[in-house]
Enzyme design. Structure first.
Site, PDB file in Angstrom:
ATOM      1  N   ARG A 111      -3.756  -3.675   6.654  1.00  0.00           N
ATOM      2  CA  ARG A 111      -2.366  -4.197   6.206  1.00  0.00           C
ATOM      3  C   ARG A 111      -1.328  -3.823   7.426  1.00  0.00           C
ATOM      4  NH1 ARG A 111      -1.492  -4.067  -0.184  1.00  0.00           N
ATOM      5  NH2 ARG A 111      -3.092  -5.192  -0.755  1.00  0.00           N
ATOM      6  N   ASP A 137      13.830   0.036  -7.762  1.00  0.00           N
ATOM      7  CA  ASP A 137      12.743  -0.063  -7.154  1.00  0.00           C
ATOM      8  C   ASP A 137      13.063   0.525  -5.837  1.00  0.00           C
ATOM      9  OD1 ASP A 137      10.017  -1.901  -7.532  1.00  0.00           O
ATOM     10  OD2 ASP A 137      10.372  -1.458  -5.350  1.00  0.00           O
TER      11      ASP A 137
END
Length: 270
Positions: free
Chosen positions: A36, A146
């Site tokens: 990733r 978040d």
């Protein structure tokens, strides 16, 4: 020239740093980290993970940290996810909160790890439906936090593809079709009922009010048990007596958590 594989020492340094600052446990995810991050490391002009990790840990550049976190975690959610929680919220929690707050008419609800915003908007719809004509008399604004700015940007826009599980009357009442496509925008009265804010769950919880309900679903899957235990204790301390914590069905709190279990993946402060 292809990027060389991440060396053990560099992997350990990166894992330690991410765990220390964000609580995320990547110690068993070497392949995921490599796959990733490789393209991003190359984009930054590095041919090797080592110098990239050194620069990341030294400079702590917010944009780079954000990019790394977005690649290593999955901000995936949708409306009506794990509907059992919403049914319990509607049938048990909301009647209780209305009784408890009949005088001040304020509910304190936190969507911790709100990702792209579907969860807090979903909760806001349930509250509006439950309160009906009385909704205007209440302060039911939901705190939604978040760590990802990218996720919060999407959340604040409030534009989504809607699943078939959204009831047709809700689609008509709480969403507006976006011209020229299949997307819908959250209606202003629902959007205005959610306050989005950046927050790292590893930080001390020092909000103005204690919470009646905390939703933290599909977040602790990234944490090891000691990190999870410490966070759950912070949640407990930030919950009013009789308040609730809801986590994902794929998660667990551990044996020594201070809450009592009242429904699947649903806990109440004693």
């Amino acid at each position: 020239m292809p990027l060389t594989a991440i060396a053990e020492e560099d992997f350990r340094r990166l894992v330690k740093f991410i765990h220390q600052y964000y609580g995320i446990d990547l110690s068993q995810k070497r392949q995921l980290v490599t796959s990733r991050l490789s393209s991003f490391v190359s984009q930054k002009g590095y041919r090797d993970f080592g110098p990239f990790v050194t620069a990341l840990l030294k400079e702590k550049n917010p944009a780079d940290m954000e990019a790394v976190l977005n690649r290593l975690t999955t901000n995936y959610t949708f409306f009506m996810r794990e509907t059992e929680h919403f049914e319990f919220f509607k049938s048990t929690v909301l009647p209780e909160l209305v009784r408890r707050h009949q005088k001040d008419k304020v509910m304190a609800i936190w969507s911790a790890g709100c990702s792209s915003g579907e969860e807090p908007y979903n909760l806001s719809i349930y509250i509006k439906e439950f309160l009906g004509a009385q909704a205007a008399q209440w302060d039911t604004r939901i705190l939604a936090t978040d760590i990802s700015q990218k996720a919060l940007t999407t959340a604040k826009k409030g534009v989504y593809e809607l699943p078939d599980t959204i009831p047709a009357p809700w689609k008509k009442r709480y969403f507006t079709p976006v011209p020229g496509g299949s997307q819908f925008m959250v209606a202003p009265d629902i959007k205005n009922n959610v306050i989005f804010q950046t927050f790292n769950l590893m930080d001390p919880i020092r909000f103005r009010r204690k919470f009646d309900v905390i939703f933290c679903r599909n977040v602790m899957i990234y944490f090891d048990q000691p990190t999870k235990d410490a966070l759950v204790q912070r949640f407990y301390d930030a919950t009013v007596p009789g308040g609730y914590l809801m986590i994902s069905h794929s998660e667990n709190l551990g044996k020594n958590n201070p809450y009592k279990t009242v429904a699947p993946s649903t806990f109440q402060k004693k």
